[in-house]
Write a protein that holds these residues in place. Sequence first.
Motif, short mmCIF file in Angstrom:
data_model
loop_
_atom_site.label_atom_id
_atom_site.label_comp_id
_atom_site.label_asym_id
_atom_site.label_seq_id
_atom_site.Cartn_x
_atom_site.Cartn_y
_atom_site.Cartn_z
N SER A 185 7.96 -46.49 -11.66
CA SER A 185 7.43 -47.29 -12.76
C SER A 185 7.83 -48.75 -12.64
CB SER A 185 7.94 -46.71 -14.10
OG SER A 185 7.56 -47.52 -15.18
N ALA A 186 9.10 -48.98 -12.32
CA ALA A 186 9.61 -50.35 -12.25
C ALA A 186 9.00 -51.14 -11.11
CB ALA A 186 11.13 -50.34 -12.12
N GLY A 187 8.61 -50.44 -10.03
CA GLY A 187 8.01 -51.14 -8.90
C GLY A 187 6.64 -51.69 -9.20
N GLY A 188 5.96 -51.09 -10.19
CA GLY A 188 4.65 -51.59 -10.59
C GLY A 188 3.54 -51.35 -9.59
N ARG A 189 3.75 -50.43 -8.64
CA ARG A 189 2.74 -50.17 -7.61
C ARG A 189 2.40 -48.68 -7.55
NH1 ARG A 189 2.61 -54.52 -3.82
NH2 ARG A 189 2.81 -56.41 -5.09
N GLY A 190 2.11 -48.11 -8.69
CA GLY A 190 1.71 -46.71 -8.71
C GLY A 190 2.85 -45.78 -8.36
N ASP A 191 2.58 -44.82 -7.46
CA ASP A 191 3.56 -43.79 -7.13
C ASP A 191 4.50 -44.16 -5.99
OD1 ASP A 191 2.67 -42.08 -9.10
OD2 ASP A 191 1.24 -41.06 -7.79
N GLU A 192 4.34 -45.34 -5.43
CA GLU A 192 5.19 -45.71 -4.30
C GLU A 192 6.60 -46.07 -4.79
OE1 GLU A 192 6.67 -45.42 -1.42
OE2 GLU A 192 4.68 -45.76 -0.53
N MET A 193 7.58 -45.74 -3.95
CA MET A 193 8.97 -46.06 -4.24
C MET A 193 9.44 -47.17 -3.32
SD MET A 193 10.61 -42.29 -4.93
CE MET A 193 12.19 -42.97 -5.45
N TYR A 194 10.10 -48.16 -3.91
CA TYR A 194 10.59 -49.29 -3.14
C TYR A 194 12.12 -49.38 -3.14
CZ TYR A 194 5.84 -50.90 -2.51
OH TYR A 194 4.52 -50.99 -2.14
N SER A 195 12.76 -48.34 -3.59
CA SER A 195 14.21 -48.22 -3.42
C SER A 195 14.56 -46.74 -3.55
CB SER A 195 14.98 -49.04 -4.46
OG SER A 195 14.97 -48.43 -5.73
N VAL A 196 15.72 -46.39 -3.03
CA VAL A 196 16.24 -45.03 -3.16
C VAL A 196 17.22 -45.03 -4.32
CG1 VAL A 196 17.59 -43.20 -2.07
CG2 VAL A 196 15.96 -44.53 -0.71
N PRO A 197 16.93 -44.31 -5.40
CA PRO A 197 17.83 -44.33 -6.56
C PRO A 197 19.20 -43.76 -6.20
CG PRO A 197 16.20 -42.58 -6.80
CD PRO A 197 15.78 -43.40 -5.61
N THR A 198 20.23 -44.39 -6.73
CA THR A 198 21.59 -43.92 -6.47
C THR A 198 22.34 -43.57 -7.76
OG1 THR A 198 22.36 -46.22 -6.44
CG2 THR A 198 21.86 -45.18 -4.30
N SER A 199 22.00 -44.25 -8.87
CA SER A 199 22.74 -43.98 -10.10
C SER A 199 21.99 -44.52 -11.31
CB SER A 199 24.12 -44.65 -10.05
OG SER A 199 23.99 -46.06 -10.11
N ALA A 200 22.36 -44.01 -12.46
CA ALA A 200 21.79 -44.53 -13.71
C ALA A 200 22.86 -44.47 -14.79
CB ALA A 200 20.57 -43.71 -14.14
N ASN A 201 22.67 -45.31 -15.77
CA ASN A 201 23.51 -45.28 -16.95
C ASN A 201 22.70 -44.68 -18.09
OD1 ASN A 201 25.89 -45.85 -18.46
ND2 ASN A 201 26.17 -47.70 -17.24
N GLN A 202 23.30 -44.53 -19.23
CA GLN A 202 22.56 -44.01 -20.37
C GLN A 202 23.26 -44.42 -21.66
OE1 GLN A 202 20.87 -40.01 -20.04
NE2 GLN A 202 21.58 -39.59 -22.11
N GLY A 203 22.47 -44.74 -22.67
CA GLY A 203 23.04 -45.02 -23.97
C GLY A 203 23.78 -43.80 -24.48
N THR A 204 25.02 -44.00 -24.92
CA THR A 204 25.88 -42.90 -25.35
C THR A 204 26.43 -43.19 -26.74
OG1 THR A 204 26.52 -42.38 -23.07
CG2 THR A 204 27.99 -41.62 -24.81
N LEU A 205 26.38 -42.20 -27.60
CA LEU A 205 26.94 -42.34 -28.94
C LEU A 205 28.40 -41.88 -28.88
CD1 LEU A 205 26.44 -43.11 -31.87
CD2 LEU A 205 25.71 -40.76 -32.29
N TRP A 206 29.31 -42.86 -28.96
CA TRP A 206 30.74 -42.56 -28.93
C TRP A 206 31.24 -42.37 -30.36
CZ3 TRP A 206 32.39 -41.82 -24.11
CH2 TRP A 206 31.72 -42.47 -23.07
N TYR A 207 32.08 -41.35 -30.56
CA TYR A 207 32.63 -41.17 -31.90
C TYR A 207 34.07 -40.71 -31.84
CZ TYR A 207 31.83 -36.05 -31.66
OH TYR A 207 31.84 -34.72 -31.32
#
Length: 444
Positions: free
Chosen positions: A145-167
């Motif tokens: 999606s971020a590449g903006g060129r349909g289904d092609e991939m322009y990087s190999v994903p290695t990691s992601a973060n995520q919004g976390t609710l800390w309590y």
Amino acid sequence: MRTTIHRNRRATAAVALTAVLALTATACGDDGSAGAGGEGSGKGTITFWDNNGGVRTPVWTKIIAEFEKKNPDIDVKYVPIPITDVQSKYDTAIAGGGLPDVGGVGTAYLANMVAQGALEPVGDRIEGSALKGKLSEQMAESVRSAGGRGDEMYSVPTSANQGTLWYRTDLFEAAGVEPPTTWDAFYTSAEKLTDAKSNEFGFTIRGGAGSVAQALDMMYAQSGIDSFWNGDRTTVNDPKNVEALEKYVGLYKKATPEADLNNDFAKMVAQFGQGKIGMLLHNLGSYPDHVKAFGADKIKGIPLPPSAEGSPRTIVSNPVDGLGLFKSSKNKTAAWKFIEFAASHEMNSLWNEEAGSIPANTDASGDAWIAEAEPVKAAMESLNDPGTKVVQLPYYLPDWNSISKADSEPDFQKLLLGEMSAKEFADKLADKFNAAQEEWKQQQ
């Protein structure tokens, strides 16, 4: 160990830029032409730019040492680029020469590099490698999606973060309130944990830098809307999102400190660490700060609740970090070997353990460190759950950063102060995104 670490010694930013470009131009022989590359011999020297140099240098040093041990015919020249400089470094190198063979590339600026023709497509290489079927589909979709060129991939994903609710588990237990695993519990807890006279609050809101990104987290998670676009019009100002935004900003000064108006992430995390606030929304990266402040037994981190009981969880896409293969590389064979190795189960797990992030390689899901890091495990399970709906934010828009940050953060403060309604804020933000989408489509 044969890893070469080039350190920037700079008196001015201009000197730094010249030094780095000279280093990399020498290292990989790139003349700035996208057509100058080739597959190469699979041996020799390749240059790697780390897009979070300094912070991640120790773990990359380990990975590179292991790679060179297994591939004695390949040397990796490591160049640490500070995260604040990486976009400008890439842009300057694309324009004037000096790109590396491999570089850390996040989805937040991936489209810009794709548009300039700097990156090699890697979809076919993934399919023909040991990484086939091993990468998180949600992260892969974010890259596409971020590449903006349909289904092609322009990087190999290695990691992601995520919004976390800390309590704070101790504050919740003392107040006799339920953990915030539903939205009703979240808002009830925020109210019951607040005693403004004693300077005790149920939540701390992000009103300064980064406020709009956090607001989007809260809006889509509550509304359950699972797409940023409805055709070519954004869903940001959908009535359900507006209603969610109203509830969220309604916490300000009622269940949050008044000083939250100017909170960036550092101030927010520091304030939470003082011990009188029940909940905080921030990504996984702040976990060590919370453990240091309270101890692991008094803090929990969970994904944002689903919009309703029995509904799928809805989360917005966080920037996905990855490794890009540059078109100008003259030794793509060796460069790909390095990418494939770094994204392998063992190395990807090692990197994410030290970074406190979600591994892209799904084989890491059963590793011991993930079982011990409960917030990371919960985030990974929610991200990779087939039922989870991920709202892909349009990082491919050239104006994404300006719209979601400098252009809209002052309006968010007006919203908190009651000088603008939730609908007015959402409509204004939507107009900017709709115009940016229309302009982007015209340029394709």
